[in-house]
Motif scaffolding. Structure first.
Motif, PDB file in Angstrom:
ATOM      1  N   VAL A 323     -18.355   8.774  -2.532  1.00  0.00           N
ATOM      2  CA  VAL A 323     -17.172   9.024  -1.707  1.00  0.00           C
ATOM      3  C   VAL A 323     -16.486   7.687  -1.458  1.00  0.00           C
ATOM      4  O   VAL A 323     -17.128   6.729  -1.015  1.00  0.00           O
ATOM      5  N   ASP A 324     -15.194   7.626  -1.751  1.00  0.00           N
ATOM      6  CA  ASP A 324     -14.426   6.391  -1.603  1.00  0.00           C
ATOM      7  C   ASP A 324     -13.153   6.721  -0.830  1.00  0.00           C
ATOM      8  O   ASP A 324     -12.354   7.550  -1.267  1.00  0.00           O
ATOM      9  N   TYR A 325     -12.971   6.070   0.324  1.00  0.00           N
ATOM     10  CA  TYR A 325     -11.790   6.339   1.161  1.00  0.00           C
ATOM     11  C   TYR A 325     -11.045   5.040   1.426  1.00  0.00           C
ATOM     12  O   TYR A 325     -11.645   4.002   1.743  1.00  0.00           O
ATOM     13  N   THR A 326      -9.720   5.088   1.304  1.00  0.00           N
ATOM     14  CA  THR A 326      -8.869   3.922   1.530  1.00  0.00           C
ATOM     15  C   THR A 326      -7.724   4.293   2.462  1.00  0.00           C
ATOM     16  O   THR A 326      -7.050   5.307   2.262  1.00  0.00           O
ATOM     17  N   LEU A 327      -7.501   3.472   3.474  1.00  0.00           N
ATOM     18  CA  LEU A 327      -6.371   3.619   4.381  1.00  0.00           C
ATOM     19  C   LEU A 327      -5.470   2.402   4.180  1.00  0.00           C
ATOM     20  O   LEU A 327      -5.929   1.263   4.291  1.00  0.00           O
ATOM     21  N   GLY A 328      -4.201   2.650   3.858  1.00  0.00           N
ATOM     22  CA  GLY A 328      -3.306   1.552   3.528  1.00  0.00           C
ATOM     23  C   GLY A 328      -2.024   1.556   4.333  1.00  0.00           C
ATOM     24  O   GLY A 328      -1.570   2.599   4.830  1.00  0.00           O
ATOM     25  N   PHE A 329      -1.442   0.369   4.460  1.00  0.00           N
ATOM     26  CA  PHE A 329      -0.174   0.171   5.164  1.00  0.00           C
ATOM     27  C   PHE A 329       0.694  -0.737   4.312  1.00  0.00           C
ATOM     28  O   PHE A 329       0.228  -1.737   3.767  1.00  0.00           O
ATOM     29  N   ARG A 330       1.979  -0.397   4.182  1.00  0.00           N
ATOM     30  CA  ARG A 330       2.895  -1.227   3.405  1.00  0.00           C
ATOM     31  C   ARG A 330       4.237  -1.310   4.116  1.00  0.00           C
ATOM     32  O   ARG A 330       4.796  -0.303   4.544  1.00  0.00           O
ATOM     33  N   ARG A 331       4.727  -2.544   4.218  1.00  0.00           N
ATOM     34  CA  ARG A 331       6.033  -2.801   4.829  1.00  0.00           C
ATOM     35  C   ARG A 331       6.856  -3.621   3.843  1.00  0.00           C
ATOM     36  O   ARG A 331       6.498  -4.745   3.495  1.00  0.00           O
ATOM     37  N   THR A 332       7.941  -3.054   3.351  1.00  0.00           N
ATOM     38  CA  THR A 332       8.811  -3.772   2.425  1.00  0.00           C
ATOM     39  C   THR A 332       9.964  -4.403   3.196  1.00  0.00           C
ATOM     40  O   THR A 332      10.379  -3.906   4.249  1.00  0.00           O
ATOM     41  N   ALA A 333      10.476  -5.505   2.660  1.00  0.00           N
ATOM     42  CA  ALA A 333      11.581  -6.224   3.293  1.00  0.00           C
ATOM     43  C   ALA A 333      12.904  -5.828   2.645  1.00  0.00           C
ATOM     44  O   ALA A 333      12.944  -5.069   1.682  1.00  0.00           O
ATOM     45  N   LYS A 334      13.991  -6.337   3.201  1.00  0.00           N
ATOM     46  CA  LYS A 334      15.301  -6.021   2.647  1.00  0.00           C
ATOM     47  C   LYS A 334      15.453  -6.571   1.238  1.00  0.00           C
ATOM     48  O   LYS A 334      16.069  -5.956   0.379  1.00  0.00           O
ATOM     49  N   ARG A 335      14.887  -7.738   1.000  1.00  0.00           N
ATOM     50  CA  ARG A 335      14.968  -8.330  -0.327  1.00  0.00           C
ATOM     51  C   ARG A 335      13.969  -7.638  -1.253  1.00  0.00           C
ATOM     52  O   ARG A 335      12.807  -7.435  -0.903  1.00  0.00           O
ATOM     53  N   ALA A 336      14.418  -7.261  -2.433  1.00  0.00           N
ATOM     54  CA  ALA A 336      13.577  -6.535  -3.381  1.00  0.00           C
ATOM     55  C   ALA A 336      12.328  -7.334  -3.714  1.00  0.00           C
ATOM     56  O   ALA A 336      12.392  -8.522  -4.016  1.00  0.00           O
ATOM     57  N   GLY A 337      11.166  -6.671  -3.639  1.00  0.00           N
ATOM     58  CA  GLY A 337       9.905  -7.304  -3.995  1.00  0.00           C
ATOM     59  C   GLY A 337       9.162  -7.910  -2.837  1.00  0.00           C
ATOM     60  O   GLY A 337       7.956  -8.161  -2.929  1.00  0.00           O
ATOM     61  N   ASP A 338       9.830  -8.194  -1.723  1.00  0.00           N
ATOM     62  CA  ASP A 338       9.172  -8.795  -0.578  1.00  0.00           C
ATOM     63  C   ASP A 338       8.461  -7.719   0.235  1.00  0.00           C
ATOM     64  O   ASP A 338       8.907  -6.561   0.300  1.00  0.00           O
ATOM     65  N   GLY A 339       7.369  -8.123   0.892  1.00  0.00           N
ATOM     66  CA  GLY A 339       6.702  -7.164   1.744  1.00  0.00           C
ATOM     67  C   GLY A 339       5.291  -7.581   2.103  1.00  0.00           C
ATOM     68  O   GLY A 339       4.753  -8.586   1.624  1.00  0.00           O
TER      69      GLY A 339
END
Length: 734
Positions: A323-339
């Protein structure tokens, strides 16, 4: 567009720029639509990890009379994407692997090999990291091979091959990374699909997926079931070369194994805002296995007259749950590719195996049992826990300057127990063999931080990175109260320099430092027996091996395909090698040793072709390997040449009927203590599409010419041994 797949879209800004989130490295086709203009299509757009921001140049649009419409951008991902940092192969266009397992998929991928024991190698090297959805699999060795062999091919979306990763990636695996990407796409609204397959060996393959996407919520789940019944056969012939040894020993082996598995892959994404996403992923696998083997031995004197006979049988049952569980968070910026992204991962894996071994002496005349059989049982239980915390930050510092940095911490704990019991006629019960039974605990902590800087200058794309790791391991043999501690720190630099000759041609040079850490199977000093004449034993003094990997590359895209040439060289210190010895009693013991160095250099040539009704891809890999084993008591230095080739071709017989053929050949190769024989494998398939692309029926024949064999020669100066294993052909429908 026919056979297209929408992978992203968006609106252009006032200055003509646009952004599409979630694109993986690969080659795409971009389609632009605007009010009052004819659609414009631009193909061959390469997106790489080093250069995620692309300049498409001027896109002239032709005015036409049109009704009011919106601006949309669609993209079509190629079946084969050859990029400077990785090559990607889409499973949808592999009918020759349909109805099989992830092992069948990997065998279709250029430069990747999977042997009869399901060990994965890249460019002839088994020290390769296997990832699932970009994350290292917690399973290793036999457990990993069993998982891949029981993961339905229909759950796999594509395979990515990364031979020389940057410092952003984990440094494990001297040969590179093979990333298996599972299906996780969900169309707008409610969508789903199902696959049913079967084979002549009793194989059953069922899988289904269900997706839902509305507003900020995306849900996806994929379930697969697989069972099979396979037969194998083989032989071993051993000759004693020194006086006092048994002159000849011959054996014939027959066996069967029946794997069964349930696999689940589920994911959920929720957009908290325009640029913030919370995600979770669950991967589960339940595996069961039964295996039976019979080995009939014949002892011969110098005149090859029969002097002894015996029959050794083994019956194995095993089960595992992961059993493999992952909790993720992602925040992107206004500029493409940043985050900024962060994820917490928890994994629990349990494997239990029970083996019953019987050694029966037979009459040399009639072959009837002579006396009572020696019977023993081996029971293995392994429980593994993994905890991982990872954060990654990307910031664009200029029009062509990007900084990537992050941290990853991993804690791995393994508990293993191995119990051996022998049947006693006196007590009419099994009695524990305290001398061979053992238990151990293994703890490993890895803390890593990295920084990667990318810079574009004119036609050059440059990247430099550094990863720092602190590792602490503890190997505790509870049986003998012996403990082995190993703490060390390492730096892993990487560098890439690419020169874009034009839009279709690129030159590249790269370097990275890699490591392969010993696993517990390689460290455990207590022997495990396949039978009375074959023993496997680990080496607790084994050290990590470090590799310096260098690559050059040239890639060119044509209107009909792509070609890629990649010369490479690897220098490895403390390279780990299998070492086999045979004692005077004829018992073969296999263990591991660190040789001084190992150098390998060669080249890969990969290509894809689109020629009317014919499409295909393939590759050739050739290398020379030089091993310096003079540091061992028995010098196992070796120089060998190896090469392999494979091709996959699909012909559209009609608009809805495809025929596909797959051929792989691996040339014979000299090893440190002998020689590995050649291997050939062929798969043929027919696929009939139904209801457009919504359904299909595939007929597949695996190894129709019955040529898939594994052969080895071992020569240590005292014994000369040849062995071979063969796997039966199979036809399947899905």
């Amino acid at each position: 567009m026919r056979d297209s797949a929408l992978v992203g879209g968006g609106y252009s800004r006032a200055d003509g720029t646009f952004r599409i989130d979630g694109l993986r490295p690969g080659v795409y086709t971009v389609r632009v639509r605007a009010i009052g203009f004819a659609p414009l299509v631009k193909s061959g757009v390469a997106v790489t990890a080093a250069a995620p921001v692309m300049d498409l140049g001027k896109l002239p649009l032709t005015p036409v009379a049109a009704e009011l419409s919106s601006v949309t951008v669609t993209a079509q991902q190629e079946a084969v994407a050859l990029a400077p940092d990785r090559n990607s192969y889409t499973v949808k266009d592999m009918p020759a692997a349909s109805g099989g397992s992830a092992v069948d998929v990997l065998r279709n991928v250029p430069a990747v090999e999977v042997d009869g024991d399901n060990k994965v190698s890249l460019r002839g090297n088994e020290n390769v990291v296997v990832q699932i959805n970009g994350r290292i699999t917690p399973m290793r060795g036999e457990a990993l091979g069993n998982f891949l062999a029981q993961l339905p091919a229909n759950m796999v979306s594509k395979v990515e091959v990364v031979p020389n990763p940057s410092a952003k990636n984990d440094p494990e695996g001297m040969a590179g990374i093979v990333n298996i990407v599972l299906k996780e796409n969900a169309d707008l609204g409610l969508s789903g699909g199902a696959t049913v397959g079967g084979g002549t060996t009793g194989q059953v393959n069922l899988s289904g997926n269900l997706g839902y996407q509305a507003g900020p919520l995306t849900l996806f789940a994929n379930y697969g079931f697989m069972r099979d019944d396979r037969e194998l056969s083989g032989f071993t012939s051993r000759q004693g070369l020194a006086s006092g040894l048994l002159p000849f020993l011959e054996s014939d082996a027959t066996g069967a194994f029946s794997p069964k598995s349930h696999s689940l892959n589920a994911s959920a994404d929720y957009k908290l805002g325009a640029r913030t996403t919370l995600s979770s992923t669950l991967i589960g696998s339940k595996r069961d296995l039964t295996r039976e083997n019979d080995n009939a031995y014949r002892e011969l004197d110098a005149t090859r007259a029969l002097t002894g006979r015996s029959l050794r049988t083994s019956m194995q049952t095993g089960d595992g749950l992961m059993v493999d569980y992952t909790l993720g968070f992602r925040r992107t910026a206004k500029r493409a590719g940043d985050g900024l992204s962060a994820e917490f991962r928890v994994n629990r894996s349990r494997d239990d195996d029970a083996v019953r071994l019987a050694d029966q002496t037979l009459s040399t005349t009639a072959g009837a049992p002579a006396g009572a059989a020696a019977i023993e049982t081996n029971a293995t239980g392994a429980l593994t826990h993994n905890w991982t915390l990872q954060t990654d930050f990307t910031r664009t510092l200029g029009s062509r300057t990007k900084l990537e940095t992050g941290y990853k911490g991993t804690l791995r704990q393994l508990e293993n127990a191995y119990d051996v019991a022998q049947w006693s006629d006196a007590t009419a019960s099994f009695v524990t063999d305290a001398g061979r039974s053992n238990a151990f605990d293994y703890d490993e902590q890895v803390h890593a931080a990295y920084a990667v800087l990318s810079q574009g200058i004119g036609k050059f794309d440059l990247q430099g990175g550094l990863r720092a790791e602190a590792v602490s391991t503890r190997f505790d043999l509870a049986t003998t109260s012996t403990r082995y501690d190993n703490d060390y720190r390492s730096l892993y630099p990487s560098a890439i320099a690419a020169y874009n000759l034009d839009d279709r041609r690129q030159l590249k040079a790269s370097y990275s430092k890699r490591v392969t850490r010993p696993d517990t199977r390689q460290l455990n000093p207590f022997g495990m027996r396949e039978d009375a004449l074959n023993v496997f034993q680990g080496n607790p003094a084994l050290q990590p091996e470090y590799t310096h990997a260098f690559e050059l590359g040239y890639q060119q895209s044509f209107g009909k395909g792509t070609v890629q040439v990649t010369p490479f060289a690897r220098h490895t210190v403390n390279a780990v090698r299998f070492i086999r010895t045979i004692d005077d009693a004829g018992v073969s013991t296999t263990t591991f040793q660190n040789v001084a160095t190992s150098d390998s250099y060669g080249a890969d040539v990969n290509g894809s072709l689109r020629l009317g009704r014919l499409t295909g891809f393939g590759g050739v890999s050739a290398f020379k390997q030089v091993t310096d084993g003079s540091n061992l008591s028995t010098d196992v230095s070796n120089s060998a040449l190896g090469w392999s080739a494979r091709g996959n071709a699909t012909v559209k017989l009609t608009r809805t009927l495809d025929a596909q053929g797959f051929l792989m050949y691996r040339a014979p190769m000299t090893t440190e203590q002998g020689r590995m024989s050649a291997m050939t494998m062929t798969n043929l398939a027919l696929r009939q599409k139904l209801r457009g692309d919504a359904a299909s029926v595939t007929l597949r024949v695996m190894d129709p010419f019955n040529t898939m064999k594994m052969g080895f020669v071992t020569d240590d100066g005292r014994f000369y041994q040849t062995s071979q294993r063969q796997f039966g052909a199979r036809a399947g429908c899905s």
